[in-house]
Design a protein around this motif. Structure first.
Motif, mmCIF file in Angstrom:
data_model
loop_
_atom_site.group_PDB
_atom_site.id
_atom_site.type_symbol
_atom_site.label_atom_id
_atom_site.label_comp_id
_atom_site.label_asym_id
_atom_site.label_seq_id
_atom_site.Cartn_x
_atom_site.Cartn_y
_atom_site.Cartn_z
ATOM 1 N N ASP A 133 -6.383 5.169 -0.793
ATOM 2 C CA ASP A 133 -5.119 5.087 -0.062
ATOM 3 C C ASP A 133 -4.007 5.573 -0.977
ATOM 4 O OD1 ASP A 133 -2.851 4.394 1.403
ATOM 5 O OD2 ASP A 133 -2.927 2.291 0.737
ATOM 6 N N ASP A 181 -9.260 7.763 9.020
ATOM 7 C CA ASP A 181 -8.365 7.027 9.917
ATOM 8 C C ASP A 181 -8.926 5.657 10.262
ATOM 9 O OD1 ASP A 181 -6.035 6.772 11.419
ATOM 10 O OD2 ASP A 181 -7.010 7.422 13.260
ATOM 11 N N ASN A 186 -1.461 5.157 8.576
ATOM 12 C CA ASN A 186 -1.212 6.592 8.627
ATOM 13 C C ASN A 186 -2.453 7.352 8.180
ATOM 14 O OD1 ASN A 186 1.895 6.680 9.125
ATOM 15 N ND2 ASN A 186 1.659 5.247 7.434
ATOM 16 N N ILE A 188 -5.121 9.593 6.466
ATOM 17 C CA ILE A 188 -5.288 10.066 5.091
ATOM 18 C C ILE A 188 -6.098 11.356 5.113
ATOM 19 C CG2 ILE A 188 -6.266 9.558 2.819
ATOM 20 C CD1 ILE A 188 -5.890 6.594 3.425
ATOM 21 N N TYR A 189 -5.618 12.372 4.401
ATOM 22 C CA TYR A 189 -6.328 13.649 4.273
ATOM 23 C C TYR A 189 -6.791 13.783 2.827
ATOM 24 C CZ TYR A 189 -3.864 14.437 8.640
ATOM 25 O OH TYR A 189 -3.378 14.309 9.919
ATOM 26 N N THR A 251 -1.018 11.319 2.298
ATOM 27 C CA THR A 251 -0.612 10.879 3.622
ATOM 28 C C THR A 251 0.893 10.984 3.729
ATOM 29 O OG1 THR A 251 -0.837 9.114 5.268
ATOM 30 C CG2 THR A 251 -0.309 8.435 3.032
ATOM 31 N N ASN A 261 -0.878 1.259 2.725
ATOM 32 C CA ASN A 261 -1.137 1.936 3.991
ATOM 33 C C ASN A 261 -2.348 1.332 4.690
ATOM 34 O OD1 ASN A 261 -0.766 4.052 5.967
ATOM 35 N ND2 ASN A 261 -2.461 5.157 5.026
#
Length: 351
Positions: A133, A181, A186, A188-189, A251, A261
């Motif tokens: 995160d 997700d 939010n 996260i990539y 994110t 998050n």
């Protein structure tokens, strides 16, 4: 026959996605699958060619949907032939995504052909079982649905060196980033870049890593320390090859009032704050014997709850759980308001 040509020398650079984008299915929540792309090559440990410099730049673009991003990846190498004679090698470059891949040497484009699928005997890609995160730095477990399989997708291209020649090479391509997700507020990539295969080259290269996000306000986590050099850019420079592969996630925080998050942690902090604020408001109202103080505070506390708790339970229960929580907090505040009024009245009668 193909692999026998690689015994003299080989340059191997490996990229992969940590996670593939996973759309929500019709009967469940958001799913996260591990990527299927793994490099399957062998490494030449006696090439006598050194990697002088390696620079990796990720220009991250917003994807067409919230379930993916797109990374314009540029890799710049500076290679040096330590041999006193002319040297010809075959370069192998692997990635699960080959969209728009180009290889250039100066102004010259180098023709590339598909890579093979042979597994490396002296290196294996490490399994990535967590995602970080970016807000709290907490490691989150990746849910594995299906085992997948190892495969190699990529390109190979030839290079020739004059005696003691130093040569720059640029590789450019587009990849779709991973997403996470599950249990976060939010999306996260994430991206995973393999640095450790470069240890098979001679010398101690200067390594530069750079990430450029598509807009300000993003929060990034990197397992290798990076410095923020602008509202959208992060950079790291090393005088030697890091001993671990490079992983980063990012994110864009929204409606986060606490430094996390993670859905569970954030919502518990919000509800804990609601309880604490309610006690303080009640104490103030009783102390000043003004029930209106608690009424106005209760309105603010309920608005705080509605704004702060934006996700709870995941798809398809998110709307139901969030609305239920808002209702419970609202009813609880009404009950506390009645109790505060009774206490104030009783004290006024006793006095």
């Amino acid at each position: 026959m193909i692999w026998s040509k690689l015994r003299s020398s080989m340059l191997t650079v490996m990229f992969m996605l940590m996670l593939l984008p996973a759309a929500a299915s019709a009967n469940g929540g958001p799913l996260v699958d591990p990527a299927l792309g793994y490099g399957l090559l062998r490494f030449d440990e006696k090439s006598n060619i050194s990697l002088v410099r390696e620079k990796v730049v990720y220009n991250v673009n917003k994807g067409e949907s919230r379930y993916n991003d797109e990374g314009e990846v540029t890799v710049m190498y500076e290679l040096h032939n330590r041999n006193d004679a002319r040297k010809e090698i075959e370069v192998l470059f692997l990635t699960p995504s080959l969209k728009g891949l180009t290889v250039t040497e100066g102004d010259m484009t180098i023709n590339a052909s598909p890579a093979g699928n042979e597994k490396p005997f002296n290196w294996r890609p490490p399994a990535k079982k967590t995602v970080a995160d970016p807000v709290s730095g907490k490691e989150l477990s990746i849910a594995h649905y299906g085992l997948g399989y190892e495969r190699a997708e990529g390109s190979r291209f030839p290079l020739s060196f004059e005696p003691n020649e130093t040569k720059p090479i640029v590789i450019h391509y587009t990849e779709v980033g991973g997403m996470y997700d599950k249990g976060v507020i939010n999306m996260i990539y994430s991206h995973l870049y393999y640095l450790t295969p470069a240890a098979y080259w001679e010398g101690k290269p200067q390594v530069e890593l750079e990430v450029n996000l598509y807009a300000p306000g993003g929060k990034i986590h990197s397992n290798l320390p990076m410095e923020q050099i602008s509202p959208t850019a992060y950079k790291a420079v090393f005088n030697d090859l890091p001993t671990e592969d490079w992983y980063f996630s990012y994110t864009y925080p929204s409606r986060l009032l606490f430094p996390t998050n993670v859905e569970k942690d954030h919502n518990l902090l919000v509800l804990g704050s609601v309880a604490g604020l309610t006690v303080i408001a009640g104490a103030l109202a009783i102390s000043f014997r003004r029930s209106l103080i608690f009424t106005w505070c209760a309105v603010g506390i309920w608005a705080f709850t509605v704004y702060s708790i934006s996700k709870m339970g995941g798809y398809p229960f998110n709307v139901i759980f969030v609305a239920f929580t808002d209702i419970v907090v609202g009813v609880g505040l009404l009950m506390c308001s009645v109790l505060v009024r009774k206490i104030i009245r009783r004290r006024m009668i006793d006095s």
